[in-house]
Design a protein around this motif. Structure first.
Motif, PDB file in Angstrom:
ATOM      1  N   ALA A  95       0.679  -1.382  -0.133  1.00  0.00           N
ATOM      2  CA  ALA A  95       0.101   0.135   0.084  1.00  0.00           C
ATOM      3  C   ALA A  95       0.865   1.232  -0.033  1.00  0.00           C
ATOM      4  CB  ALA A  95      -0.979  -0.116   1.191  1.00  0.00           C
ATOM      5  N   ILE A  96       1.818   1.395   0.908  1.00  0.00           N
ATOM      6  CA  ILE A  96       2.844   2.522   1.038  1.00  0.00           C
ATOM      7  C   ILE A  96       3.778   2.672  -0.504  1.00  0.00           C
ATOM      8  CG2 ILE A  96       4.932   3.368   1.951  1.00  0.00           C
ATOM      9  CD1 ILE A  96       4.335   1.593   4.356  1.00  0.00           C
ATOM     10  N   ILE A  97       4.018   1.542  -1.171  1.00  0.00           N
ATOM     11  CA  ILE A  97       4.867   1.611  -2.373  1.00  0.00           C
ATOM     12  C   ILE A  97       3.574   1.928  -3.561  1.00  0.00           C
ATOM     13  CG2 ILE A  97       5.885   0.149  -4.249  1.00  0.00           C
ATOM     14  CD1 ILE A  97       7.049  -1.627  -1.834  1.00  0.00           C
ATOM     15  N   LEU A 118       3.340   5.810  -3.165  1.00  0.00           N
ATOM     16  CA  LEU A 118       4.330   6.612  -3.551  1.00  0.00           C
ATOM     17  C   LEU A 118       4.510   6.346  -4.987  1.00  0.00           C
ATOM     18  CD1 LEU A 118       6.976   5.510  -1.081  1.00  0.00           C
ATOM     19  CD2 LEU A 118       5.753   7.842  -1.282  1.00  0.00           C
ATOM     20  N   TRP A 119       4.185   5.179  -5.709  1.00  0.00           N
ATOM     21  CA  TRP A 119       4.293   4.937  -7.456  1.00  0.00           C
ATOM     22  C   TRP A 119       3.331   5.855  -8.003  1.00  0.00           C
ATOM     23  CZ3 TRP A 119       7.008   0.978  -9.754  1.00  0.00           C
ATOM     24  CH2 TRP A 119       6.783   0.731 -10.984  1.00  0.00           C
ATOM     25  N   LEU A 120       2.055   5.873  -7.620  1.00  0.00           N
ATOM     26  CA  LEU A 120       1.001   6.858  -8.049  1.00  0.00           C
ATOM     27  C   LEU A 120       0.979   8.236  -7.523  1.00  0.00           C
ATOM     28  CD1 LEU A 120      -1.828   3.893  -7.922  1.00  0.00           C
ATOM     29  CD2 LEU A 120      -0.249   4.594  -9.986  1.00  0.00           C
ATOM     30  N   ALA A 153      11.965  -8.627   2.638  1.00  0.00           N
ATOM     31  CA  ALA A 153      11.262  -9.703   1.575  1.00  0.00           C
ATOM     32  C   ALA A 153       9.712  -9.171   1.179  1.00  0.00           C
ATOM     33  CB  ALA A 153      11.348 -11.017   1.894  1.00  0.00           C
ATOM     34  N   ALA A 154       9.205  -8.739   2.319  1.00  0.00           N
ATOM     35  CA  ALA A 154       7.981  -8.218   2.285  1.00  0.00           C
ATOM     36  C   ALA A 154       7.797  -7.256   1.496  1.00  0.00           C
ATOM     37  CB  ALA A 154       7.362  -8.064   3.795  1.00  0.00           C
ATOM     38  N   VAL A 155       8.808  -6.180   1.533  1.00  0.00           N
ATOM     39  CA  VAL A 155       8.743  -5.193   0.750  1.00  0.00           C
ATOM     40  C   VAL A 155       8.775  -5.287  -0.601  1.00  0.00           C
ATOM     41  CG1 VAL A 155      10.069  -2.930   0.123  1.00  0.00           C
ATOM     42  CG2 VAL A 155       9.782  -3.356   2.530  1.00  0.00           C
ATOM     43  N   CYS A 156       9.803  -6.244  -1.118  1.00  0.00           N
ATOM     44  CA  CYS A 156       9.713  -6.947  -2.216  1.00  0.00           C
ATOM     45  C   CYS A 156       8.332  -7.236  -3.062  1.00  0.00           C
ATOM     46  CB  CYS A 156      10.568  -8.027  -2.376  1.00  0.00           C
ATOM     47  SG  CYS A 156      12.657  -7.423  -2.119  1.00  0.00           S
ATOM     48  N   TYR A 157       7.709  -7.956  -2.095  1.00  0.00           N
ATOM     49  CA  TYR A 157       6.099  -8.621  -2.387  1.00  0.00           C
ATOM     50  C   TYR A 157       5.434  -7.185  -2.775  1.00  0.00           C
ATOM     51  CZ  TYR A 157       7.524 -13.170  -1.226  1.00  0.00           C
ATOM     52  OH  TYR A 157       8.010 -14.427  -1.311  1.00  0.00           O
ATOM     53  N   GLY A 158       5.652  -6.176  -1.795  1.00  0.00           N
ATOM     54  CA  GLY A 158       5.065  -5.092  -2.277  1.00  0.00           C
ATOM     55  C   GLY A 158       5.070  -4.232  -3.563  1.00  0.00           C
ATOM     56  N   ILE A 159       6.435  -4.314  -3.803  1.00  0.00           N
ATOM     57  CA  ILE A 159       6.926  -3.715  -5.087  1.00  0.00           C
ATOM     58  C   ILE A 159       6.342  -4.705  -6.277  1.00  0.00           C
ATOM     59  CG2 ILE A 159       9.017  -3.316  -6.659  1.00  0.00           C
ATOM     60  CD1 ILE A 159      10.656  -2.801  -4.080  1.00  0.00           C
ATOM     61  N   ALA A 160       6.496  -5.936  -6.093  1.00  0.00           N
ATOM     62  CA  ALA A 160       5.997  -6.821  -7.042  1.00  0.00           C
ATOM     63  C   ALA A 160       4.606  -6.667  -7.395  1.00  0.00           C
ATOM     64  CB  ALA A 160       6.353  -8.308  -6.708  1.00  0.00           C
ATOM     65  N   THR A 205       2.561  -4.051  -6.843  1.00  0.00           N
ATOM     66  CA  THR A 205       2.344  -2.536  -7.565  1.00  0.00           C
ATOM     67  C   THR A 205       2.789  -2.865  -8.907  1.00  0.00           C
ATOM     68  OG1 THR A 205       2.985  -1.681  -5.357  1.00  0.00           O
ATOM     69  CG2 THR A 205       2.882  -0.202  -7.295  1.00  0.00           C
ATOM     70  N   TYR A 206       3.955  -3.412  -9.242  1.00  0.00           N
ATOM     71  CA  TYR A 206       4.284  -3.527 -10.559  1.00  0.00           C
ATOM     72  C   TYR A 206       3.582  -4.238 -11.276  1.00  0.00           C
ATOM     73  CZ  TYR A 206       6.818  -5.228 -14.785  1.00  0.00           C
ATOM     74  OH  TYR A 206       6.984  -5.496 -15.976  1.00  0.00           O
ATOM     75  N   ALA A 207       2.975  -5.394 -10.803  1.00  0.00           N
ATOM     76  CA  ALA A 207       2.086  -6.166 -11.714  1.00  0.00           C
ATOM     77  C   ALA A 207       0.747  -5.599 -11.914  1.00  0.00           C
ATOM     78  CB  ALA A 207       1.728  -7.476 -10.898  1.00  0.00           C
ATOM     79  N   HIS A 208       0.262  -4.498 -11.085  1.00  0.00           N
ATOM     80  CA  HIS A 208      -0.876  -4.225 -11.401  1.00  0.00           C
ATOM     81  C   HIS A 208      -0.654  -2.752 -12.405  1.00  0.00           C
ATOM     82  CE1 HIS A 208      -2.594  -5.250  -7.379  1.00  0.00           C
ATOM     83  NE2 HIS A 208      -3.534  -5.537  -8.129  1.00  0.00           N
TER      84      HIS A 208
END
Length: 297
Positions: free
Chosen positions: A106-108, A111-113, A157-164, A166-169
């Motif tokens: 949710a944080i990433i 920031l991304w959007l 690792a949890a942050v990586c899943y958050g990045i993944a 966000t990227y996938a969406h």
């Protein structure tokens, strides 16, 4: 959610919860590099066989950049970080810290959007961090330098899943099975150099190698198939329930098979983290029911 979907949900939660048990068993012997290379390699081979059986094309030339990015953040890097942490931390703690992934997602995403986070999500973030503090802050063993590094790796690792996520969406649409299949082959390529930095510690036993095969084929390959089937059957909101069940099974398997102690701060910290995750994701039994009603129409 019908009985068949409930069974798939529980089975998926039990499988993903067991992955932390197998990493805790195998990582101190094989080291993070070799363990994860075997995990993603076995998963890739299994998904390749499934792809042949159901006649699903990978289209590597067209989507290879997408697979590499997804493989890096959804498998290669988080798996390596978790395996590194598994040399020090309990399976229970690994599974609980992993449950913070939706919070970081949710944080990433915000920031991304470049969007402000609603108050409810900010509150969920604060509650989730408080849960982590309760989980590790009162445990003297968790305050050692090695444990602090391992905890940081688990959260990474949890942050990586958050990045993944966000990227996938935001990335171009690629068929879900191809994402899983292509991502695993990309991970196999990306993890390979790590074997040079994390040499094997001792010769593994036959039972340990069976655990590694199970980790790759079942905990990665079969689990992805179950997850995407759940999304197809009940929708993404209902499938999100797995996030809340994985720590339950992680604690259960660690307690039963590794005799890991379940202390009051483990239970309280887990509960607080899951409340924070629910606030961030907007998850509630009511939303699951509503989503199921929509998909059934």
């Amino acid at each position: 959610m019908d009985l068949a979907s409930v069974i798939r949900l529980l089975l998926l939660s039990a499988i993903w919860g067991s992955s932390f048990l197998f990493m805790r068993i195998a990582a101190p012997v094989l080291g993070p590099g070799i363990l994860i290379e075997l995990r993603v390699g076995f998963a890739a081979l299994f998904l390749m066989l499934v792809g042949f059986a159901i006649k699903k094309q990978l289209k590597w030339r067209e989507h290879w950049r997408h697979y590499m990015i997804l493989g890096l953040f959804n498998s290669a890097l988080p798996f390596l970080l978790l395996a590194y942490a598994a040399q020090t931390l309990s399976a229970s703690l690994l599974s609980i810290l992993n449950a913070t992934a939706p919070i970081w997602g949710a944080i990433i995403s915000a920031l991304w959007l470049r969007q402000a986070m609603p108050f409810k999500k900010v509150l969920g973030l604060v509650v989730g961090i408080a849960g982590v503090a309760i989980l590790v802050g009162v445990d003297s063993a968790a305050l050692s330098l090695d444990a602090k590094v391992a905890i940081s790796a688990s959260i990474g690792a949890a942050v990586c899943y958050g990045i993944a996520s966000t990227y996938a969406h935001s990335a171009k649409s690629v068929e879900p099975f191809a994402n899983a299949h292509g991502g695993m082959w990309a991970s196999t390529l990306l993890v390979a150099p790590a074997m040079l930095f994390f040499p094997i510690v001792e010769a593994p036993s036959a039972n340990l190698m069976l655990s590694v095969v199970f980790l790759g084929v079942v905990c990665s390959g079969v689990a992805y198939l179950l997850y995407y089937r759940l999304i197809s059957d009940v929708g993404a909101s209902s499938a999100l329930t797995v996030t809340f069940l994985i720590p339950v099974f992680g604690i259960l398997w660690g307690s039963v098979f590794l005799n890991e102690a379940v202390s009051w701060n483990t239970l309280l910290g887990t509960s607080v983290i899951l409340v924070g995750t629910a606030l961030v994701t907007g998850f509630s039994p009511r939303t699951v029911f509503a989503a199921r009603q929509q998909t059934s129409r």
